[in-house]
Design an enzyme around this catalytic site. Structure first.
Site, PDB file in Angstrom:
ATOM      1  CG  HIS A 128     -24.912  22.323 -18.510  1.00 32.25           C
ATOM      2  ND1 HIS A 128     -25.932  21.633 -19.141  1.00 32.25           N
ATOM      3  CD2 HIS A 128     -24.418  23.171 -19.450  1.00 32.25           C
ATOM      4  CE1 HIS A 128     -26.040  22.044 -20.393  1.00 32.25           C
ATOM      5  NE2 HIS A 128     -25.132  22.982 -20.608  1.00 32.25           N
ATOM      6  CG  ASP A 170     -30.684  19.269 -20.826  1.00 27.49           C
ATOM      7  OD1 ASP A 170     -29.613  18.958 -20.296  1.00 27.49           O
ATOM      8  OD2 ASP A 170     -31.556  18.443 -21.181  1.00 27.49           O
TER       9      ASP A 170
END
Length: 447
Positions: free
Chosen positions: A419, A423
């Site tokens: 992450h 995204d």
């Protein structure tokens, strides 16, 4: 007598130390020249070290699992020669011979499967997804004069076909394998043992089973490296996973048509088709085909796709790499998959074939599962996991503006991402684009 000190040789590639995986000698043993001394591991390569001299083993450097530096003492051997009896006489191996590659596992049941979806029990899939290498014992079974026709098993005077794990379990449970009826190809498997035990060995329902002894297993070698890498990945990478359902009915139909016309080409599994889909979509998502150096705080987006394939071998998880997967057609990918599967299974994969991946594909193959949350192969930033194909009724267009119910083949595709780099929207969009391509698979064949 003289003392000969065999130092750990320079294995190359800038390696400073190696882990002792297994000793083949102990203090007091007499060894011959070229006899195996120990297996040592560096990175994911296991090296077999042989004795340059004959003599008696006086000292060894540590136990399995210990790490020793290159150039330090590995074994001290007492050898015949001038100066016998003079204390402190010592001959040191100035230049040890190049270590030989580790031999392939010799177990009766060498099991390797590249973890890919398997919907066709082909020879190639056996090497990749199911991967049970029973050639040796099957040959013995087919050539034995003591086979019992029509029974699918050996006569009592011959050895029952079973893997070492099945034999060990049967021995622990006190089960005579002669009494267990194999369900297929004359080989006793865990499922056959379970069926035998569920009816109490033919005498009613079985009890829960006797307890096994506790045992301590030292984590060494490849298993230790796997543990370290997985811990580092989960500790350093904030994972998130996304799962989508994909209709692979048409993809399976295309695969069957291509296999019917393949000639002398290898039989296609699902894997080359999925790799092709991945490579066609990736140019629009460069953040997924990337590696993150979190110490330098640099993300490298790679133009070429060096695709790792998670492979379960008898020695543990390995990730052979298909170089420049985006430049290969379906049949070239199928050849690479099979070649790398065999190399992983027999231990001949080169170090450069086990490193440098930019994205990894992993699956539990026929074991499948509804969905998976795979762990990222650090320093990559994403890993893709196809799951088991299932058949379910679905509403599909009937061609007249309405809908009808039809049996369709469905598969979930999972993706785990870093992450810090990827995204959630990008990961979901990537999988959705893969889905559109897979559900209209003719586009896979268009350059």
């Amino acid at each position: 007598m003289a003392r000969f000190t065999f130092n750990l040789p320079d294995i190359g590639e800038g390696i400073a130390e190696a882990e002792i995986v297994e000793w083949h000698v102990k203090v007091g043993d007499t060894v011959e020249e070229d006899a195996r001394l120990a297996d040592v591991m560096t990175d994911k390569a296991t090296i077999d070290l042989e004795s340059p001299v004959s003599g008696k083993v006086l000292e060894v450097a540590g136990e399995a699992g210990d790490t020793i530096a290159i150039g330090s003492m590995l074994v001290v051997i007492e050898v015949e020669g001038e100066g016998a009896g003079e204390p402190g006489d010592e001959a040191t191996a100035a230049q040890a011979p190049s270590p030989a590659p580790a031999p392939a596992p010799k177990d009766d049941d060498v099991s390797t499967r590249i973890e890919v979806e398997n919907s066709d029990a082909s020879d190639a899939n056996d090497a990749i997804a199911r991967g049970q290498d029973d050639r040796k014992e099957q040959d013995e079974a087919s050539n034995s004069p003591n086979d019992q026709p029509g029974t699918g098993r050996k006569a009592s005077s011959t050895r029952i076909l079973a893997s070492p794990a099945v034999r060990r379990r049967a021995r622990d449970l006190g089960v005579d394998l002669q009494q267990v009826r194999p369900q297929e190809d004359g080989r006793v498997r865990h499922a056959d043992l379970d069926a035998f035990l569920s009816y109490g060995g033919g005498g009613g329902f079985a009890a829960a089973g006797k307890a096994r002894k506790d045992e301590d297993i030292k984590v060494i070698g490849l298993r230790k490296r796997i543990a370290q890498n997985m811990a580092a990945s989960k500790r350093n990478i904030p994972h998130f996973s996304y799962v989508e359902e994909v209709d692979v009915t048409e993809l399976e139909r295309l695969r069957a048509q291509l296999n019917d016309r393949r000639g002398d080409k290898p039989k296609l599994t699902m894997l080359p088709l999925l790799i092709t889909a991945i490579c066609k979509v990736l140019p629009d998502y460069p953040m997924i085909n990337a590696r993150y150096d979190d110490e330098a705080n640099v993300v490298t987006r790679h133009g070429s796709v060096h695709l790792g394939m998670a492979a379960q071998t008898d020695n543990g998880l390995m990730v052979p790499v298909i170089r420049d997967a985006q430049a290969k057609n379906l049949w070239q990918l199928a050849n690479e998959v099979l070649r790398l599967a065999n190399a992983a299974r027999d231990g001949t994969a080169k170090s450069e074939e086990l490193s440098g991946s930019t994205l990894t594909l992993t699956s539990l193959g026929p074991l499948g599962g509804v969905a998976t949350t795979p762990v990222i192969n650090r320093p990559e930033v994403a890993i893709i996991g196809p799951n088991r194909i299932v058949e379910r009724p679905m509403f599909v267009p009937d061609g007249m503006g309405g809908e009808k119910i039809e049996k369709r083949k469905l598969m979930n595709i999972s993706i785990s991402c870093d992450h810090r780099v990827v995204d959630g929207y990008d990961a979901a969009s990537f999988v959705q684009d893969m889905k559109r391509l897979i559900e209209a698979p003719a586009n896979l064949l268009i350059n």
